[in-house]
Design an enzyme around this catalytic site. Sequence first.
Site, PDB file in Angstrom:
ATOM      1  N   HIS A 146       0.350 -15.672   7.222  1.00 45.98           N
ATOM      2  CA  HIS A 146      -0.922 -16.348   6.944  1.00 45.98           C
ATOM      3  C   HIS A 146      -0.998 -16.775   5.481  1.00 45.98           C
ATOM      4  O   HIS A 146      -1.208 -15.959   4.589  1.00 45.98           O
ATOM      5  CB  HIS A 146      -2.078 -15.399   7.287  1.00 45.98           C
ATOM      6  CG  HIS A 146      -3.430 -16.010   7.135  1.00 45.98           C
ATOM      7  ND1 HIS A 146      -4.579 -15.358   7.525  1.00 45.98           N
ATOM      8  CD2 HIS A 146      -3.836 -17.203   6.637  1.00 45.98           C
ATOM      9  CE1 HIS A 146      -5.634 -16.121   7.274  1.00 45.98           C
ATOM     10  NE2 HIS A 146      -5.199 -17.235   6.722  1.00 45.98           N
ATOM     11  N   ILE A 147      -0.800 -18.062   5.229  1.00 52.59           N
ATOM     12  CA  ILE A 147      -0.976 -18.624   3.889  1.00 52.59           C
ATOM     13  C   ILE A 147      -2.459 -18.948   3.717  1.00 52.59           C
ATOM     14  O   ILE A 147      -3.057 -19.611   4.569  1.00 52.59           O
ATOM     15  CB  ILE A 147      -0.133 -19.895   3.702  1.00 52.59           C
ATOM     16  CG1 ILE A 147       1.349 -19.586   3.959  1.00 52.59           C
ATOM     17  CG2 ILE A 147      -0.319 -20.484   2.303  1.00 52.59           C
ATOM     18  CD1 ILE A 147       2.239 -20.814   3.936  1.00 52.59           C
ATOM     19  N   TRP A 199      -7.990 -12.213  -4.534  1.00 52.57           N
ATOM     20  CA  TRP A 199      -6.925 -11.663  -3.698  1.00 52.57           C
ATOM     21  C   TRP A 199      -6.309 -10.465  -4.432  1.00 52.57           C
ATOM     22  O   TRP A 199      -5.095 -10.346  -4.560  1.00 52.57           O
ATOM     23  CB  TRP A 199      -5.878 -12.727  -3.382  1.00 52.57           C
ATOM     24  CG  TRP A 199      -6.332 -13.696  -2.339  1.00 52.57           C
ATOM     25  CD1 TRP A 199      -6.258 -13.528  -0.984  1.00 52.57           C
ATOM     26  CD2 TRP A 199      -6.969 -14.961  -2.540  1.00 52.57           C
ATOM     27  NE1 TRP A 199      -6.806 -14.613  -0.337  1.00 52.57           N
ATOM     28  CE2 TRP A 199      -7.249 -15.512  -1.261  1.00 52.57           C
ATOM     29  CE3 TRP A 199      -7.337 -15.692  -3.665  1.00 52.57           C
ATOM     30  CZ2 TRP A 199      -7.859 -16.735  -1.085  1.00 52.57           C
ATOM     31  CZ3 TRP A 199      -7.954 -16.919  -3.496  1.00 52.57           C
ATOM     32  CH2 TRP A 199      -8.208 -17.431  -2.222  1.00 52.57           C
ATOM     33  N   HIS A 230      -2.373 -11.189   2.812  1.00 51.08           N
ATOM     34  CA  HIS A 230      -1.615 -12.444   2.798  1.00 51.08           C
ATOM     35  C   HIS A 230      -0.157 -12.196   2.387  1.00 51.08           C
ATOM     36  O   HIS A 230       0.384 -12.854   1.498  1.00 51.08           O
ATOM     37  CB  HIS A 230      -2.258 -13.467   1.863  1.00 51.08           C
ATOM     38  CG  HIS A 230      -3.556 -14.015   2.370  1.00 51.08           C
ATOM     39  ND1 HIS A 230      -3.621 -14.857   3.458  1.00 51.08           N
ATOM     40  CD2 HIS A 230      -4.832 -13.824   1.951  1.00 51.08           C
ATOM     41  CE1 HIS A 230      -4.899 -15.169   3.690  1.00 51.08           C
ATOM     42  NE2 HIS A 230      -5.642 -14.551   2.797  1.00 51.08           N
ATOM     43  N   THR A 288      -7.236 -18.342   9.454  1.00 50.58           N
ATOM     44  CA  THR A 288      -8.214 -17.458  10.083  1.00 50.58           C
ATOM     45  C   THR A 288      -8.598 -17.971  11.467  1.00 50.58           C
ATOM     46  O   THR A 288      -8.639 -17.216  12.447  1.00 50.58           O
ATOM     47  CB  THR A 288      -9.464 -17.335   9.202  1.00 50.58           C
ATOM     48  OG1 THR A 288      -9.099 -16.767   7.931  1.00 50.58           O
ATOM     49  CG2 THR A 288     -10.509 -16.447   9.858  1.00 50.58           C
TER      50      THR A 288
END
Length: 275
Positions: free
Chosen positions: A74-75, A211, A131, A81
Amino acid sequence: MVLLFGVIMVQYACPSRSECQMLHHLGSWFKVDPYVAEDGALVRFIPRFNFTRADLNRVVDFNIKGDDVIVFLHIQKTGGTTFGRHLVRNIQLERPCECHQGQKKCTCYRPGKKETWLFSRFSTGWSCGLHADWTELTRCVPTKSSFLKIRLYCKWRFILCSQCYKIWCIANLMSSFSPVPSRNYYYITILRDPVSRYLSEWRHVQRGATWKASLHVCDGRSPTLSELPSCYSGDDWSGCSLQEFMDCPYNLSPGCSCHPVFHLSLSLFQRELSV
């Protein structure tokens, strides 16, 4: 100008097409469709990438009843999402994923087994870090998959009632549940136009997103603060301008469309920061 004003008045005075059909026909000549270019093409739907039919219709022999696993890389800010939710909710399977209201993760077991076939945010959570990129996932997923199998086995054997028994269980079963050599891991991801993705991340950060939980593992460890300094001093980077976002030399966003799918070593990671 007078003619344009007259057309507007006609539209207001004759809301029904049946009452003033000719006047409405005249007014339609002056309407401009914002989604049509001068050459008549639909501006909103111009394709940017010309993939061949072979590129789009690739078929793999995924054995959901065996040991194969789909891993979703998942970038951030690529629509991952939404796609991740589709993976657990909208795929027609012999044994669909079980999703319950109020729970972020769904249970995606193989038919006839209490073993997951999907490694993703909405099935196993961020088990390899927030991520996680290709380097992190390829090192982490085989081990995590085996550990999840051990944990399920221990729970089934009612050994989790004691911490000591839990440790004994894991220690004694690690050899029998070691990573399966023949298991196939199918890595999938979503790519987005780099400029659109970059601007989307900037707006997300501007609203206060961070993040901080990302591990950024290279050569088996996360970078130190001196190797990867923060771009801001507070809790987040709320309200940062686009220029500030672009000027920070330690901002990983410019490479977020590339480095997640690379096999990074620490030297390559440092080289990327210097570019």
